[in-house]
Design an enzyme around this catalytic site. Structure first.
Site, PDB file in Angstrom:
ATOM      1  N   LYS A  16      -3.189  -2.266  -2.678  1.00 29.38           N
ATOM      2  CA  LYS A  16      -4.043  -1.273  -2.368  1.00 29.38           C
ATOM      3  C   LYS A  16      -3.280   0.235  -3.062  1.00 29.38           C
ATOM      4  CE  LYS A  16      -5.985  -0.349   1.787  1.00 29.38           C
ATOM      5  NZ  LYS A  16      -6.577  -0.376   3.104  1.00 29.38           N
ATOM      6  N   GLU A  25       0.572  -1.277   0.312  1.00 29.77           N
ATOM      7  CA  GLU A  25      -0.285  -0.080   0.261  1.00 29.77           C
ATOM      8  C   GLU A  25       1.285   1.181   0.271  1.00 29.77           C
ATOM      9  OE1 GLU A  25      -3.114   2.719   2.754  1.00 29.77           O
ATOM     10  OE2 GLU A  25      -2.858   0.654   3.761  1.00 29.77           O
TER      11      GLU A  25
END
Length: 342
Positions: free
Chosen positions: A219, A177
């Site tokens: 992500k 992420e």
């Protein structure tokens, strides 16, 4: 590392119309959210709140996995059932946040690097034994005057890649992420440029660390103007810019992208995901889905307010948002659904 097992877990997490519920807030962050409702930040209250989310009947129909905080993975329900057991029984795969937070990047004011690699191999082995089958590490990229710097791109990409390699070694699917923050007055083109550079550097580092790309999930931030920008983009413009960025920087061998909401309103995060899945009939190489925290949780917390009598209404609020986002992950969201809370 069993590559096939990693790919199988990733496919389960990216199953058609399903996404991820992020409930990995630290104890202090959870306390800040509770404070708005006069809820004491006790272990019992944190347990009860997270249990009501994870045990919502039918949650597994829209949510494939949930990202937990260390404390939550170790919890048991009031009747003594371990949280991972409760989750698996509800069709939700347990995941775990493993980074220890974004800290100041030495020599680079206003920039951050995420820490947590020390001892990570041993922690991952323990988490796997406890039932976690995927993990998350969040890097923070800030857009500002003269930043991000090359050093910030490099430091965060390298840390994410080392984390991902350790996860796969442990039989855990890594979610990487690299969040590009919405703070600032930059326009959508500036966000696109920074996000593309962030992702390009990340995947170069992942290859260097020999991370198996079909066994991970990205992500990603959506490409949006800064919150203080004079002109905000419409839904289709955001969807087009985000897809353009992905095509320029994300390998087709990555199985899926689970977007973070990044401070968007609940409805905006859903509408943007839906628009991306409608463009070209969702024919891109990746599954595009959601990995939302506040954009899924907030209506449930609004309904619960620390009162056991409100558990059912809180679960209904969560399930409503999960179903809206499930529809968006298929490109089938209709804003009229917002009026259909059970």
């Amino acid at each position: 590392m069993d590559k096939q097992t990693l790919e199988d877990i990733a496919r389960r997490l990216l199953a058609d119309g399903k996404g991820l519920l992020a409930i990995d807030e630290s104890t202090p962050t959870c306390g800040k959210r509770f404070e708005d409702y006069g809820i004491d930040n006790t272990e019992d209250n944190r347990r009860d709140y997270r249990a009501l989310l994870l045990s919502a009947p039918g949650l597994g129909e829209s949510v494939s996995g949930a990202i937990l905080y260390d404390e939550t993975l170790r919890m048991k329900t009031a009747d003594g059932t371990p949280f991972p057991t409760m989750m698996n029984d509800n069709g939700v795969i347990p995941g775990i946040k493993v980074d220890t937070g974004a800290k100041d990047l030495a020599g680079h004011p206003s920039e951050k690097v995420t820490e947590g690699l020390d001892g990570l191999r041993d922690r991952l082995a323990e988490y796997h034994a406890m039932g976690a089958r995927f993990a998350k590490w969040r890097a923070v990229i800030t857009i500002g005057d003269g930043i991000p710097s090359a050093a910030c791109y490099a430091a965060n990409a390298h840390a994410l890649a080392r984390y991902a390699a350790l996860c796969q070694e442990a039989g855990i699917v890594p979610i990487v992420e690299p969040e590009v923050l919405l703070d600032g007055d930059h326009d959508i083109d500036r966000c696109h440029d920074v996000t593309e550079k962030t992702l390009t550097r990340l995947f170069a580092e992942l290859r260097e660390q020999q991370v198996h790309l079909p066994g991970l999930i990205l992500k990603a931030s959506m490409v949006l103007p800064g919150k203080q920008a004079a002109r905000q983009a419409d839904v289709r413009e955001v969807a087009q810019a985000t897809l353009r960025c992905l095509y320029a920087s994300v390998p087709a061998s990555v199985p899926g992208v689970a977007f973070l909401s990044g401070g968007q309103s609940n409805e905006s995060a859903t509408a943007h995901l839906d628009a991306m899945n409608r463009i070209d009939g969702g024919a891109g190489p990746w599954t595009l889905t959601f990995s939302y925290a506040r954009a899924l949780q907030q209506p449930a917390l609004d309904a619960w307010r620390g009162d056991a009598a409100n558990v059912e209404s809180a679960q209904n609020a969560l399930l409503h948002r999960a179903r809206c986002n499930s529809a968006a992950a298929r490109g089938q969201y209709d804003p009229a659904q917002e009026r259909q809370v059970a």
